[in-house]
Design a protein around this motif. Structure first.
Motif, PDB file in Angstrom:
ATOM      1  N   ASP A  24       2.335  77.595  62.162  1.00  0.00           N
ATOM      2  CA  ASP A  24       1.965  77.324  63.548  1.00  0.00           C
ATOM      3  C   ASP A  24       3.126  76.687  64.310  1.00  0.00           C
ATOM      4  O   ASP A  24       3.403  77.049  65.452  1.00  0.00           O
ATOM      5  CB  ASP A  24       0.732  76.419  63.579  1.00  0.00           C
ATOM      6  CG  ASP A  24       0.117  76.322  64.963  1.00  0.00           C
ATOM      7  OD1 ASP A  24      -0.123  77.389  65.578  1.00  0.00           O
ATOM      8  OD2 ASP A  24      -0.108  75.196  65.435  1.00  0.00           O
ATOM      9  N   ARG A  25       3.822  75.772  63.685  1.00  0.00           N
ATOM     10  CA  ARG A  25       4.976  75.124  64.328  1.00  0.00           C
ATOM     11  C   ARG A  25       6.053  76.154  64.655  1.00  0.00           C
ATOM     12  O   ARG A  25       6.651  76.131  65.727  1.00  0.00           O
ATOM     13  CB  ARG A  25       5.538  74.030  63.424  1.00  0.00           C
ATOM     14  CG  ARG A  25       6.682  73.271  64.075  1.00  0.00           C
ATOM     15  CD  ARG A  25       7.135  72.079  63.278  1.00  0.00           C
ATOM     16  NE  ARG A  25       6.041  71.118  63.198  1.00  0.00           N
ATOM     17  CZ  ARG A  25       5.709  70.457  62.085  1.00  0.00           C
ATOM     18  NH1 ARG A  25       6.397  70.637  60.986  1.00  0.00           N
ATOM     19  NH2 ARG A  25       4.719  69.610  62.086  1.00  0.00           N
ATOM     20  N   LEU A  28       5.156  78.154  67.669  1.00  0.00           N
ATOM     21  CA  LEU A  28       5.381  77.353  68.880  1.00  0.00           C
ATOM     22  C   LEU A  28       6.863  77.273  69.236  1.00  0.00           C
ATOM     23  O   LEU A  28       7.248  77.408  70.399  1.00  0.00           O
ATOM     24  CB  LEU A  28       4.799  75.956  68.705  1.00  0.00           C
ATOM     25  CG  LEU A  28       3.274  75.879  68.649  1.00  0.00           C
ATOM     26  CD1 LEU A  28       2.831  74.465  68.293  1.00  0.00           C
ATOM     27  CD2 LEU A  28       2.663  76.324  69.958  1.00  0.00           C
ATOM     28  N   GLY A  31       7.928  80.535  70.620  1.00  0.00           N
ATOM     29  CA  GLY A  31       7.342  80.693  71.954  1.00  0.00           C
ATOM     30  C   GLY A  31       8.098  79.930  73.019  1.00  0.00           C
ATOM     31  O   GLY A  31       8.226  80.389  74.155  1.00  0.00           O
ATOM     32  N   GLU A  32       8.617  78.749  72.654  1.00  0.00           N
ATOM     33  CA  GLU A  32       9.410  77.955  73.605  1.00  0.00           C
ATOM     34  C   GLU A  32      10.682  78.688  74.017  1.00  0.00           C
ATOM     35  O   GLU A  32      11.249  78.411  75.067  1.00  0.00           O
ATOM     36  CB  GLU A  32       9.757  76.599  73.001  1.00  0.00           C
ATOM     37  CG  GLU A  32       8.566  75.671  72.875  1.00  0.00           C
ATOM     38  CD  GLU A  32       8.897  74.395  72.124  1.00  0.00           C
ATOM     39  OE1 GLU A  32      10.038  74.241  71.631  1.00  0.00           O
ATOM     40  OE2 GLU A  32       7.991  73.547  72.014  1.00  0.00           O
ATOM     41  N   GLU A  36       7.547  86.037  71.509  1.00  0.00           N
ATOM     42  CA  GLU A  36       6.148  86.073  71.102  1.00  0.00           C
ATOM     43  C   GLU A  36       6.095  86.268  69.589  1.00  0.00           C
ATOM     44  O   GLU A  36       6.784  87.125  69.037  1.00  0.00           O
ATOM     45  CB  GLU A  36       5.415  87.208  71.792  1.00  0.00           C
ATOM     46  CG  GLU A  36       5.208  86.980  73.272  1.00  0.00           C
ATOM     47  CD  GLU A  36       4.394  88.092  73.883  1.00  0.00           C
ATOM     48  OE1 GLU A  36       3.180  87.902  74.065  1.00  0.00           O
ATOM     49  OE2 GLU A  36       4.987  89.135  74.159  1.00  0.00           O
TER      50      GLU A  36
END
Length: 87
Positions: A24-25, A28, A31-32, A36
């Motif tokens: 999950d990290r 993220l 995504g930053e 995607e």
């Protein structure tokens, strides 16, 4: 994780994370940087790895090189552990 913006046919597995929090990290972090990504739980990978990876991080094939760079940087900076493996 939703595939609404990612076509499953365009996805490539790039990294096997050891646990869901790390996967999950990484999603993220990617995504930053406008990449995607998704992760999916699995018991098997398309590629053998030295570690038992249970969560595969996937990105579009066009984003693979940049995503690998970002994951390497995150590992080097300690943002994620080095327990996972590149596929």
């Amino acid at each position: 994780m939703s595939l609404t913006h990612l076509d499953a046919q365009d996805l490539v597995e790039i990294y096997g994370a050891k646990n869901v929090m790390e996967a999950d990290r990484l999603v993220l972090i990617l995504g930053e940087e406008n990449i995607e990504a998704i992760y999916r739980a699995t018991t098997m990978s398309s590629f053998p790895t030295a570690v038992e990876a249970h969560y595969l991080v996937c990105v579009r094939a066009d984003d693979k090189a940049r995503a690998v760079e970002l994951i390497e940087a995150a590992r080097n900076d300690g943002a994620v552990s080095s327990d996972g493996a590149f596929l």
